[in-house]
Design a protein around this motif. Structure first.
Motif, PDB file in Angstrom:
ATOM      1  N   ILE A  44     -99.994 -72.943  14.702  1.00 53.87           N
ATOM      2  CA  ILE A  44    -101.054 -73.485  15.560  1.00 53.87           C
ATOM      3  C   ILE A  44    -102.420 -73.021  15.054  1.00 53.87           C
ATOM      4  CG2 ILE A  44    -102.003 -73.546  17.897  1.00 53.87           C
ATOM      5  CD1 ILE A  44     -99.081 -72.890  18.861  1.00 53.87           C
ATOM      6  N   ASP A  45    -102.536 -71.720  14.792  1.00 46.65           N
ATOM      7  CA  ASP A  45    -103.813 -71.169  14.324  1.00 46.65           C
ATOM      8  C   ASP A  45    -104.236 -71.791  12.993  1.00 46.65           C
ATOM      9  OD1 ASP A  45    -103.933 -69.532  16.535  1.00 46.65           O
ATOM     10  OD2 ASP A  45    -103.182 -67.749  15.496  1.00 46.65           O
ATOM     11  N   THR A  46    -103.267 -71.987  12.103  1.00 48.38           N
ATOM     12  CA  THR A  46    -103.581 -72.558  10.790  1.00 48.38           C
ATOM     13  C   THR A  46    -104.050 -74.001  10.913  1.00 48.38           C
ATOM     14  OG1 THR A  46    -101.970 -71.120   9.707  1.00 48.38           O
ATOM     15  CG2 THR A  46    -102.652 -73.097   8.505  1.00 48.38           C
ATOM     16  N   ALA A  47    -103.365 -74.781  11.740  1.00 47.45           N
ATOM     17  CA  ALA A  47    -103.761 -76.178  11.921  1.00 47.45           C
ATOM     18  C   ALA A  47    -105.178 -76.284  12.488  1.00 47.45           C
ATOM     19  CB  ALA A  47    -102.770 -76.885  12.839  1.00 47.45           C
ATOM     20  N   ARG A  48    -105.531 -75.419  13.413  1.00 45.45           N
ATOM     21  CA  ARG A  48    -106.892 -75.417  13.961  1.00 45.45           C
ATOM     22  C   ARG A  48    -107.903 -75.036  12.886  1.00 45.45           C
ATOM     23  NH1 ARG A  48    -107.924 -72.715  19.670  1.00 45.45           N
ATOM     24  NH2 ARG A  48    -109.807 -73.957  19.365  1.00 45.45           N
ATOM     25  N   ARG A  49    -107.531 -74.028  12.086  1.00 49.77           N
ATOM     26  CA  ARG A  49    -108.426 -73.598  11.004  1.00 49.77           C
ATOM     27  C   ARG A  49    -108.655 -74.710   9.988  1.00 49.77           C
ATOM     28  NH1 ARG A  49    -105.470 -69.841   9.008  1.00 49.77           N
ATOM     29  NH2 ARG A  49    -104.966 -70.843   7.023  1.00 49.77           N
ATOM     30  N   MET A  50    -107.665 -75.578   9.828  1.00 49.34           N
ATOM     31  CA  MET A  50    -107.762 -76.690   8.891  1.00 49.34           C
ATOM     32  C   MET A  50    -108.516 -77.880   9.482  1.00 49.34           C
ATOM     33  SD  MET A  50    -103.882 -76.503   7.327  1.00 49.34           S
ATOM     34  CE  MET A  50    -104.056 -77.912   6.229  1.00 49.34           C
ATOM     35  N   GLY A  51    -108.989 -77.744  10.719  1.00 50.07           N
ATOM     36  CA  GLY A  51    -109.809 -78.780  11.328  1.00 50.07           C
ATOM     37  C   GLY A  51    -109.048 -79.823  12.105  1.00 50.07           C
ATOM     38  N   LEU A  52    -107.789 -79.563  12.445  1.00 53.37           N
ATOM     39  CA  LEU A  52    -106.997 -80.504  13.224  1.00 53.37           C
ATOM     40  C   LEU A  52    -107.087 -80.178  14.709  1.00 53.37           C
ATOM     41  CD1 LEU A  52    -105.710 -80.639  10.280  1.00 53.37           C
ATOM     42  CD2 LEU A  52    -103.646 -81.430  11.421  1.00 53.37           C
ATOM     43  N   TYR A  53    -106.935 -81.213  15.513  1.00 54.30           N
ATOM     44  CA  TYR A  53    -106.844 -81.034  16.961  1.00 54.30           C
ATOM     45  C   TYR A  53    -105.384 -80.724  17.271  1.00 54.30           C
ATOM     46  CZ  TYR A  53    -107.331 -81.971  21.968  1.00 54.30           C
ATOM     47  OH  TYR A  53    -107.345 -81.860  23.339  1.00 54.30           O
ATOM     48  N   THR A  54    -105.128 -79.540  17.820  1.00 56.11           N
ATOM     49  CA  THR A  54    -103.760 -79.076  18.008  1.00 56.11           C
ATOM     50  C   THR A  54    -103.287 -79.286  19.436  1.00 56.11           C
ATOM     51  OG1 THR A  54    -104.557 -76.828  18.449  1.00 56.11           O
ATOM     52  CG2 THR A  54    -103.942 -77.344  16.185  1.00 56.11           C
ATOM     53  N   ILE A  55    -102.129 -79.921  19.550  1.00 51.06           N
ATOM     54  CA  ILE A  55    -101.478 -80.120  20.844  1.00 51.06           C
ATOM     55  C   ILE A  55    -100.122 -79.433  20.775  1.00 51.06           C
ATOM     56  CG2 ILE A  55    -100.741 -81.770  22.581  1.00 51.06           C
ATOM     57  CD1 ILE A  55    -102.400 -83.893  21.078  1.00 51.06           C
ATOM     58  N   VAL A  56     -99.831 -78.592  21.730  1.00 48.06           N
ATOM     59  CA  VAL A  56     -98.563 -77.871  21.767  1.00 48.06           C
ATOM     60  C   VAL A  56     -97.726 -78.399  22.924  1.00 48.06           C
ATOM     61  CG1 VAL A  56     -97.478 -75.652  22.251  1.00 48.06           C
ATOM     62  CG2 VAL A  56     -99.369 -75.784  20.650  1.00 48.06           C
ATOM     63  N   ALA A  57     -96.472 -78.713  22.618  1.00 51.44           N
ATOM     64  CA  ALA A  57     -95.544 -79.159  23.651  1.00 51.44           C
ATOM     65  C   ALA A  57     -94.473 -78.107  23.860  1.00 51.44           C
ATOM     66  CB  ALA A  57     -94.895 -80.484  23.261  1.00 51.44           C
ATOM     67  N   SER A  58     -94.219 -77.763  25.130  1.00 50.43           N
ATOM     68  CA  SER A  58     -93.208 -76.767  25.467  1.00 50.43           C
ATOM     69  C   SER A  58     -92.961 -76.808  26.969  1.00 50.43           C
ATOM     70  CB  SER A  58     -93.662 -75.369  25.055  1.00 50.43           C
ATOM     71  OG  SER A  58     -92.794 -74.371  25.568  1.00 50.43           O
ATOM     72  N   ILE A  59     -91.815 -76.300  27.387  1.00 49.77           N
ATOM     73  CA  ILE A  59     -91.592 -76.107  28.811  1.00 49.77           C
ATOM     74  C   ILE A  59     -92.534 -75.012  29.303  1.00 49.77           C
ATOM     75  CG2 ILE A  59     -89.189 -76.859  28.765  1.00 49.77           C
ATOM     76  CD1 ILE A  59     -88.374 -73.899  28.710  1.00 49.77           C
ATOM     77  N   PRO A  60     -92.861 -74.989  30.588  1.00 44.62           N
ATOM     78  CA  PRO A  60     -93.722 -73.926  31.112  1.00 44.62           C
ATOM     79  C   PRO A  60     -93.069 -72.559  30.931  1.00 44.62           C
ATOM     80  CG  PRO A  60     -93.548 -75.741  32.679  1.00 44.62           C
ATOM     81  CD  PRO A  60     -92.517 -75.998  31.621  1.00 44.62           C
ATOM     82  N   GLY A  61     -93.896 -71.562  30.761  1.00 45.04           N
ATOM     83  CA  GLY A  61     -93.394 -70.208  30.595  1.00 45.04           C
ATOM     84  C   GLY A  61     -94.457 -69.311  30.008  1.00 45.04           C
ATOM     85  N   VAL A  64    -102.328 -78.496  25.781  1.00 42.66           N
ATOM     86  CA  VAL A  64    -100.939 -78.143  26.068  1.00 42.66           C
ATOM     87  C   VAL A  64    -100.280 -79.275  26.843  1.00 42.66           C
ATOM     88  CG1 VAL A  64     -99.415 -76.566  27.318  1.00 42.66           C
ATOM     89  CG2 VAL A  64    -101.393 -75.665  26.071  1.00 42.66           C
ATOM     90  N   ALA A  65     -99.050 -79.608  26.443  1.00 44.99           N
ATOM     91  CA  ALA A  65     -98.247 -80.584  27.176  1.00 44.99           C
ATOM     92  C   ALA A  65     -96.966 -79.898  27.623  1.00 44.99           C
ATOM     93  CB  ALA A  65     -97.921 -81.782  26.288  1.00 44.99           C
ATOM     94  N   TYR A  66     -96.757 -79.845  28.931  1.00 47.32           N
ATOM     95  CA  TYR A  66     -95.570 -79.164  29.457  1.00 47.32           C
ATOM     96  C   TYR A  66     -94.387 -80.135  29.448  1.00 47.32           C
ATOM     97  CZ  TYR A  66     -98.828 -75.524  30.817  1.00 47.32           C
ATOM     98  OH  TYR A  66     -99.779 -74.542  30.789  1.00 47.32           O
TER      99      TYR A  66
END
Length: 393
Positions: free
Chosen positions: A17-34, A45-47
């Motif tokens: 995630i950190d690398t993708a942001r550093r490369m200038g991408l808009y980062t979306i993370v999908a995961s169950i809540p927790g 974030v997408a739950y």
């Protein structure tokens, strides 16, 4: 700005995630809540459960993503394959993803292609497991076919151990079956690589393991692997045949291999980069940022990687032998050039180590000599003193 959807928000996805942001991408993370650390590192974030293929695909289309990927986990790979195929994105195909996330189907595909792998039987009951074990010969391995991180994997030495072992493996299974596999003894190694069309790049590596009382679990890796030329040729031949047999393309991959009397047996393959510091040691030894290459691969860019390494890199997880709450850390004697991080802060809970996600930190070292690198790693790990109070979790 291009958008990348990263499936999973655990500790192994944080560097991605950190690398993708550093490369200038808009980062979306999908995961169950927790309580997952990746949530605070992403732009959005997408739950969503990463195994809910239809929900992830619908969300990916709504967001008009440009890439989808993960690292260090198998559970999201089938979803990635489906999304890539449906949206025309770069990445593993749906058929290859499904083979790589069901060890029963994977083993059959390898076996049918003539890849050297241990004999196996898929079973759904204790009675079937007992019959399979008697036929294959003791000891055997019971394996959950659709999990990762050594969950649901246990060695079974005799018929008396079957009931408990069967329950343990079946608890981790989502498909209602497990594998009984002929036990192959030897030198266990790992291999990670990337494939783009005709080009396959391989990075074999040694494993550092620790017993959790049920099986040996990887807690670290060393790159490069030092073996004779004949053994290395056999490893490469079996690995490349396995990749083609499963149809993996435009993807990083991870393999477990057992060397038995100089011959490589492919244990299993995941269509994603491995965990347990593997991206760190591969990148450190080869002189590149492995997480950047994972992002570039997901974007469909051509990678200019080779299997050449210029240094020896070694890494190991920091683990606890009990449940507790971290109070303080003393690391005054860690070698200055050792890179180490903690996953927990004082006041947070730690778990007794059983599987990879129970880690509480990591150490990575680089040297020009293998023996020196291992000594440096040992000194660094032993110099990090974690003080915590015992507590039941």
């Amino acid at each position: 700005m291009k958008k990348i959807l990263i499936l999973g928000a655990g500790i192994y996805q944080v560097p991605l995630i950190d690398t993708a942001r550093r490369m200038g991408l808009y980062t979306i993370v999908a995961s169950i809540p927790g309580n997952y650390p990746g949530f605070s590192h992403a732009d959005e974030v997408a739950y969503i459960n990463t195994t809910d293929v239809e929900s992830v695909l619908k969300f990916a289309r709504e967001k008009e993503i440009d890439a989808i990927t993960t690292c260090g986990t198998d559970v999201a790979v089938a979803t990635i394959g489906t999304v890539c195929e449906a949206m025309g994105l770069a990445g593993v195909s749906r058929s290859a993803a499904l083979l790589c996330t069901d060890k029963a189907k994977m083993k059959k595909a390898l076996w049918d292609a003539g890849v050297r792998t241990s004999e196996f039987v898929s079973v759904m009951s204790e009675e079937e497991a007992c019959k399979a074990a008697e036929r294959l010969g003791w000891p055997v391995m019971f394996k959950c076919p659709d999990s990762s991180g050594s969950r649901g994997v246990i060695r079974v030495n005799d018929v008396q151990e079957i009931p408990e072992a069967f329950r343990y493996a079946m608890q981790a299974s989502r498909g209602g079956h497990i594998l009984v596999e002929r036990f192959v003894s030897g030198h266990e190694i790992g291999l990670d690589g990337v494939v783009q069309g005709d080009k396959i790049v391989l990075w074999p590596h040694d494993k550092l393991t620790r017993s959790n009382g049920l099986t040996d679990v990887p807690i670290g890796h060393v790159v490069p692997l030092e073996l004779g030329p004949e053994e290395m040729r056999d490893i490469r031949q079996q690995a490349c045949t396995a990749v083609r047999a499963l149809g993996i393309d435009q993807s990083f991959f991870n393999m477990d291999i057992m060397l038995c009397e100089g011959k490589a047996y492919i244990i299993e393959i995941g269509a994603r980069i491995g965990a347990t510091c593997i991206p760190e040691v591969i990148g450190a030894a080869g002189g590149f940022d492995c997480y950047e290459e994972i992002v570039r691969c997901a974007l469909g860019q051509k990678l200019e990687l080779t299997d050449e390494v210029s240094s020896v890199a070694a890494a190991q997880l920091l683990c606890s032998d009990r449940n507790g709450v971290l109070e303080s850390v003393d690391a005054g004697n860690v070698p200055e050039d050792a890179r180490w991080t903690l996953d927990v802060k004082p006041g947070e809970q730690v778990r007794r180590f059983r599987v990879g996600p129970d880690r509480i930190g990591q150490v990575v070292v680089v040297d020009g000599d293998r023996a020196a690198a291992l000594r440096k790693l040992k000194k660094a790990v032993e110099s990090i003193h974690l003080n915590y109070t015992a507590e039941t979790i």
